[in-house]
Design a protein around this motif. Structure first.
Motif, mmCIF file in Angstrom:
data_model
loop_
_atom_site.group_PDB
_atom_site.id
_atom_site.type_symbol
_atom_site.label_atom_id
_atom_site.label_comp_id
_atom_site.label_asym_id
_atom_site.label_seq_id
_atom_site.Cartn_x
_atom_site.Cartn_y
_atom_site.Cartn_z
ATOM 1 N N GLU A 51 102.064 33.191 -76.078
ATOM 2 C CA GLU A 51 102.182 34.635 -76.230
ATOM 3 C C GLU A 51 101.655 35.096 -77.591
ATOM 4 O O GLU A 51 101.776 34.378 -78.585
ATOM 5 C CB GLU A 51 103.647 35.067 -76.110
ATOM 6 N N SER A 52 101.123 36.307 -77.634
ATOM 7 C CA SER A 52 100.849 36.946 -78.918
ATOM 8 C C SER A 52 102.134 37.604 -79.405
ATOM 9 O O SER A 52 103.107 37.750 -78.650
ATOM 10 C CB SER A 52 99.748 38.001 -78.760
ATOM 11 N N GLU A 53 102.155 38.014 -80.661
ATOM 12 C CA GLU A 53 103.344 38.660 -81.211
ATOM 13 C C GLU A 53 103.715 39.914 -80.406
ATOM 14 O O GLU A 53 104.893 40.238 -80.245
ATOM 15 C CB GLU A 53 103.103 39.039 -82.673
ATOM 16 N N SER A 54 102.711 40.614 -79.901
ATOM 17 C CA SER A 54 102.958 41.888 -79.237
ATOM 18 C C SER A 54 103.602 41.740 -77.861
ATOM 19 O O SER A 54 104.105 42.729 -77.307
ATOM 20 C CB SER A 54 101.648 42.669 -79.096
ATOM 21 N N ASN A 56 105.703 38.808 -77.256
ATOM 22 C CA ASN A 56 106.643 37.702 -77.410
ATOM 23 C C ASN A 56 107.889 37.949 -76.553
ATOM 24 O O ASN A 56 108.589 38.938 -76.736
ATOM 25 C CB ASN A 56 107.029 37.563 -78.876
ATOM 26 N N PRO A 165 103.835 28.837 -83.216
ATOM 27 C CA PRO A 165 104.686 29.780 -82.475
ATOM 28 C C PRO A 165 106.091 29.269 -82.201
ATOM 29 O O PRO A 165 106.927 30.032 -81.711
ATOM 30 C CB PRO A 165 103.916 30.004 -81.167
ATOM 31 N N PRO A 239 94.720 31.771 -75.888
ATOM 32 C CA PRO A 239 94.890 31.760 -77.348
ATOM 33 C C PRO A 239 94.166 30.584 -77.982
ATOM 34 O O PRO A 239 93.976 29.534 -77.361
ATOM 35 C CB PRO A 239 96.417 31.627 -77.521
ATOM 36 N N ARG A 242 96.003 25.621 -81.982
ATOM 37 C CA ARG A 242 96.578 25.575 -83.321
ATOM 38 C C ARG A 242 96.767 24.135 -83.755
ATOM 39 O O ARG A 242 97.177 23.293 -82.964
ATOM 40 C CB ARG A 242 97.904 26.334 -83.356
#
Length: 435
Positions: A51-54, A56, A165, A239, A242
């Motif tokens: 997920e992105s922060e927006s 989450n 994350p 995404p 990482r």
């Protein structure tokens, strides 16, 4: 319709399941066992970490919405079908995976498995149901914030990770959940709930060929109806990958008071390899058992039984996909925090500088391997192991060979792992005291 993968030829006390890769991208694992039940576990190698922060928290929210019906299955019909047959279902969302399962009698599997698969592939995600469920999710977030154990865990994960994350809550913050739209959820669902992100595992008392046929046909039929639900013009972006975060370079401390506690808490942790580097995790699993798993482990015997400094102490090696955390936690009187931290560091140093006795290693290896084997007896246990390793590591051979891998650990492996990953001078430590 599908191609067959060679079944791993590995010595193990687990049976060897049959693995197939379907042309639609689904990995299908089946195994016949003599237990009069069948567990269908469907694992998606996605969780809150994609997920992105927006958004989450959307993966967990979606897990709830999956059970709200499809154009083919009205809301509540799946649960009624389960109850009528004495079957059970549940689901869970973590950082790295989402897991759905149903356990049923063999004679009911051909009826219930297609319903579970239809829900996953063709969930209606209707606006009205979405808005009804939102307050349920927000209440779950509020309850988690009121739970001292969860609250402390969230704070520690923020201390342990800077960028990965895993530092975020799986449930997401209330502010994000309050603003999510059903269109965002539909996009997330269509992007990630694809067969190539899924592993379906069926274990129980039907022939493997029959299990394979029921699950494969159910997916084909569900996928043929997918565009009739909510066609989408585009899919969410994958995404960027990482990299693991570097080991701590110094001692990182967090200290605060919690009025809900009656005793202090101490958690110490080191960044270690995760599922992407499984070969490095086995020695750390053994070290965790040596230090703090069971009454004869070193920290329990020393800090609880002999010095009586703690009420409880445990060590664990948590392996997330991108990185792991080796942690030691204790419940203790606040006045003992400093001496317990020093004692734990002393035990870590001892592991680095003094090889353990062969007898102790063999005893712990037996404990770790047998706990794993004993936890692999039921259809749901086995389906969980196969699905977990396939979803996170892309290979169930690790599930089959884990006991042998543990028994292959040497005294030198343990000492080298302790020296490489468990620095006495650099770690994260959180201490929480009663207010």
């Amino acid at each position: 319709m599908y191609s067959t993968l060679a079944t791993p030829a590995l010595g193990s006390q687990l049976h060897l399941p049959t693995i197939q890769k379907l042309s639609n991208g689904l990995t299908l694992i089946v195994e016949q066992t003599p237990v009069e039940a069948i567990n269908l576990s469907i694992w998606l190698g996605i969780g809150s970490s994609v997920e992105s922060e927006s958004i989450n928290g959307i993966a967990h929210f979606l897990e709830h919405m999956i059970f709200k019906g499809t154009p083919q299955i009205p809301c509540g019909e799946f649960e009624r079908a389960l109850e009528a047959r004495g079957a059970v279902t549940n689901a869970a969302t973590s950082q790295d995976y989402t897991h759905y399962y149903v356990t049923a009698a063999p004679q009911d599997f051909a009826v219930l498995a297609p319903l579970q698969i239809e829900l996953l592939i063709n969930s209606s995600l209707e606006t009205e149901a979405f808005e009804r469920e939102r307050p349920v999710i927000l209440e779950e977030i509020r309850r988690s914030e009121d739970n001292a154990r969860r609250r402390n865990f969230y704070r520690f994960m923020e201390l342990a990770f800077d960028q990965l994350p895993y530092r975020r809550q799986v449930l997401g913050p209330a502010s994000v959940i309050a603003d999510l739209s059903v269109e965002q959820m539909r996009l997330f669902h269509r992007s990630w709930y694809q067969p190539d992100h899924m592993t379906a595992v069926a274990v129980g008392n039907l022939p493997a060929e029959q299990l394979m046929s029921i699950v494969a046909d159910s997916f084909e039929q569900a996928l043929s109806r997918r565009d009739q639900v909510y066609p989408l013009a585009s899919l969410a972006e994958t995404p960027a990958s990482r990299r693991p975060e570097p080991s701590f370079s110094q001692i990182r401390r967090l200290h605060y008071a919690d009025k809900t506690l009656r005793q202090a808490r101490l958690v110490m942790s080191w960044r270690v390899p995760g599922m992407n580097d499984l070969a490095q995790t086995y020695a750390l699993d053994v070290i965790a058992s040596i230090l703090g798993q069971g009454r004869t482990s070193r920290l329990v015997r020393d800090l609880r039984e002999e010095q009586q400094l703690v009420d409880g102490v445990v060590a664990s090696n948590m392996s997330y996909r991108q990185q792991g955390l080796f942690s030691i936690s204790a419940q203790l009187p606040a006045e003992h925090l400093q001496s317990v931290e020093a004692s734990i560091i002393s035990h870590i140093s001892r592991l680095q500088n003094t090889p353990i006795a062969l007898a102790e290693l063999q005893r712990v290896q037996t404990q770790v391997a047998n706990r794993y084997i004993f936890g692999s007896e039921t259809p749901s246990d086995r389906a969980g192991l196969y699905g977990y390793y396939q979803a996170l590591a892309g290979d169930i051979s690790h599930a089959l060979s884990y006991p042998a891998s543990i028994r292959a650990i040497t005294l030198e492996d343990l000492q080298q792992a302790a020296q490489r990953y468990l620095s006495p001078e650099a770690y994260a430590i959180m201490t929480v005291v009663p207010e």
